[in-house]
Enzyme design. Structure first.
Site, PDB file in Angstrom:
ATOM      1  N   HIS A 116       0.915  -1.202   0.163  1.00 48.76           N
ATOM      2  CA  HIS A 116       0.151   0.055   0.010  1.00 48.76           C
ATOM      3  C   HIS A 116       1.004   1.281   0.095  1.00 48.76           C
ATOM      4  O   HIS A 116       2.028   1.277   0.698  1.00 48.76           O
ATOM      5  CB  HIS A 116      -0.828  -0.148   1.310  1.00 48.76           C
ATOM      6  CG  HIS A 116      -1.893   1.017   1.092  1.00 48.76           C
ATOM      7  ND1 HIS A 116      -1.798   1.969   2.196  1.00 48.76           N
ATOM      8  CD2 HIS A 116      -3.130   1.142   0.618  1.00 48.76           C
ATOM      9  CE1 HIS A 116      -3.000   2.912   2.113  1.00 48.76           C
ATOM     10  NE2 HIS A 116      -3.598   2.192   1.024  1.00 48.76           N
ATOM     11  N   LYS A 224     -19.556   5.960 -15.203  1.00 50.95           N
ATOM     12  CA  LYS A 224     -18.268   6.501 -15.497  1.00 50.95           C
ATOM     13  C   LYS A 224     -17.203   6.123 -14.444  1.00 50.95           C
ATOM     14  O   LYS A 224     -16.086   5.992 -14.867  1.00 50.95           O
ATOM     15  CB  LYS A 224     -18.706   7.900 -15.590  1.00 50.95           C
ATOM     16  CG  LYS A 224     -19.460   8.373 -16.575  1.00 50.95           C
ATOM     17  CD  LYS A 224     -19.942   9.792 -16.557  1.00 50.95           C
ATOM     18  CE  LYS A 224     -21.310  10.034 -17.359  1.00 50.95           C
ATOM     19  NZ  LYS A 224     -21.493  11.578 -17.595  1.00 50.95           N
ATOM     20  N   GLN A 307      -7.126  22.956  -3.045  1.00 52.09           N
ATOM     21  CA  GLN A 307      -6.981  24.070  -2.346  1.00 52.09           C
ATOM     22  C   GLN A 307      -7.653  24.030  -0.880  1.00 52.09           C
ATOM     23  O   GLN A 307      -6.919  24.475   0.191  1.00 52.09           O
ATOM     24  CB  GLN A 307      -7.926  25.198  -2.751  1.00 52.09           C
ATOM     25  CG  GLN A 307      -7.854  26.518  -2.361  1.00 52.09           C
ATOM     26  CD  GLN A 307      -8.275  27.804  -3.152  1.00 52.09           C
ATOM     27  OE1 GLN A 307      -9.049  27.266  -4.145  1.00 52.09           O
ATOM     28  NE2 GLN A 307      -8.125  29.050  -2.738  1.00 52.09           N
TER      29      GLN A 307
END
Ligand code: NAI
Length: 349
Positions: A116, A224, A307
């Site tokens: 991992h 998707k 951000q």
């Protein structure tokens, strides 16, 4: 418990070294973990140390891996991770990709047979900090239902992207292809908090808010997201000749064996396209325009990806990092691990 970044990094490094990693590897893993905690991505920070320590101490992470970089073409290569700590292999492999992209314009480096590797933002930012574009993706253990399916097949298979701007900002988009990363469920468990009903399903395939009842995660954006997790699996697994799909190893199955996971780094040198300055100015302009846009009801500001993490990182530098008391107690204890994860159900806490 509130800790400085340095104090938390040292506690994690010491624990991982005690479990068996070299000081150098323990330091790199702890760097990647504290990077996540400082950004508020607690799902991929200190919460993982106990599991890693058990796996390391039981031999499921190679503490003396024979790392090898095999250049397979002017712009391509394979980094052989020998089932060492994924964070370390991914970091070194990204350094190779960066060197190669600087030399030849682009680089694609597969990272083969690793454990991992944590939050991918760390690796793509390595590239962006050197005025390059970084893209990373990796396999993770099967935990998600495919679109239209009732059984688990793909992992949370994350994708990350980073691009530099001409300010301190780096656009960093880093996401699991499931609505939430499994670590977010783990974090909710450690904090005893419910999860939104859009993250996961229980054993009957019904949406659940109980983090302890989670049987499978769901892909983002239906078909998707399912397509994206398949793309990640092919590029970071099948392309590298590694197990793919539901054959990808489980996080908790047999902590004495290496996981053979795959990762792919793509690095692009903007100097070979419209130029570094042009890219950085264009990214900076985009950030400015987005931040200045009228927000929708319920939002204070339109943020660029990353951000929110940057704001949390700045706050962590000022106020320290908030760590769950139980995790802090474990980190300062002598125990390598208290609760065993070995051979637990993949959805074990
Ligand atoms: P997330 O849902 O917290 O964030 C996804 C992205 O959306 C981030 O780039 C974030 O900056 C952006 N974002 C969030 N709120 C925003 C807003 N208001 N405006 C603009 N952008 C916003 O991330 P997620 O999916 O929970 O993943 C967390 C971490 O887990 C990642 O670092 C990922 O790499 C890691 N992960 C690692 C795995 C592994 O096996 N190594 C497996 C799965 C996830």
């Amino acid at each position: 418990m509130n800790l400085t970044k340095e104090a938390l990094q040292l506690l994690m490094k010491n624990k991982l070294a005690k479990a068996g990693l070299s000081d150098e590897h323990a330091g790199i893993v702890a760097d990647v973990l504290v990077h996540a905690d400082a950004k508020g991505v607690h799902s991929h920070g200190a919460v993982r140390v106990e599991y890693y320590s058990e796996r390391i101490s039981k031999g499921g992470t190679n503490t003396k891996p024979n790392f090898k970089f095999e250049k397979t073409g002017p712009c391509s290569g394979i980094f052989h991770g020998d089932n060492g700590a994924g964070h370390v292999a991914a970091k070194i492999a990204m350094d190779h990709a960066i060197d190669m992209a600087k030399e030849n314009g682009v680089a694609i480096v597969g990272v083969r047979s690793i454990g991992h590797s944590g939050a991918l933002s760390y690796f793509v930012q390595q590239a962006a900090k050197q005025d390059l574009i970084g893209i990373s993706m990796c396999q993770s253990d099967p935990m998600a239902v495919p679109y239209g399916g009732a059984d688990v097949y793909y992992g949370t298979n994350p994708i990350a992207f980073a691009a530099p701007s001409d300010g301190k900002e780096i656009i960093t988009f880093d996401m699991a292809t499931t609505v939430q990363a499994w670590g977010k469920v783990l974090d909710a468990r450690s904090r005893n908090k419910p999860i939104p009903d859009t993250w996961a399903v229980d054993k009957n395939g019904e949406a659940t808010t109980d983090p302890f009842a989670v049987h499978a995660l769901v892909p983002i954006a239906a078909a998707k997201g399912y397509g994206l997790m398949m793309m990640v699996d092919i590029l970071s697994g099948a392309l590298l000749g590694l197990p793919s799909g539901s054959s990808v190893s489980s996080m908790y199955h047999d902590l004495t064996e290496g996981r053979n996971l795959g990762q792919l780094h793509i690095v692009i040198d903007p100097a070979r396209f419209a130029g570094v300055l042009n890219l950085k100015q264009s990214v900076a302009r985009t950030i400015k325009e987005l931040n200045a846009m009228k927000p929708a009801p319920g939002f204070n500001k339109v943020l660029y990806p990353g951000q929110n993490s940057l704001a949390k990182e700045e706050k962590s530098a000022k106020d320290g990092i908030d760590i769950v008391d139980e995790i802090y107690e474990y980190l300062i204890s002598d125990a390598l691990f208290n609760k065993s994860y070995d051979n637990k159900d993949p959805f074990a806490s």
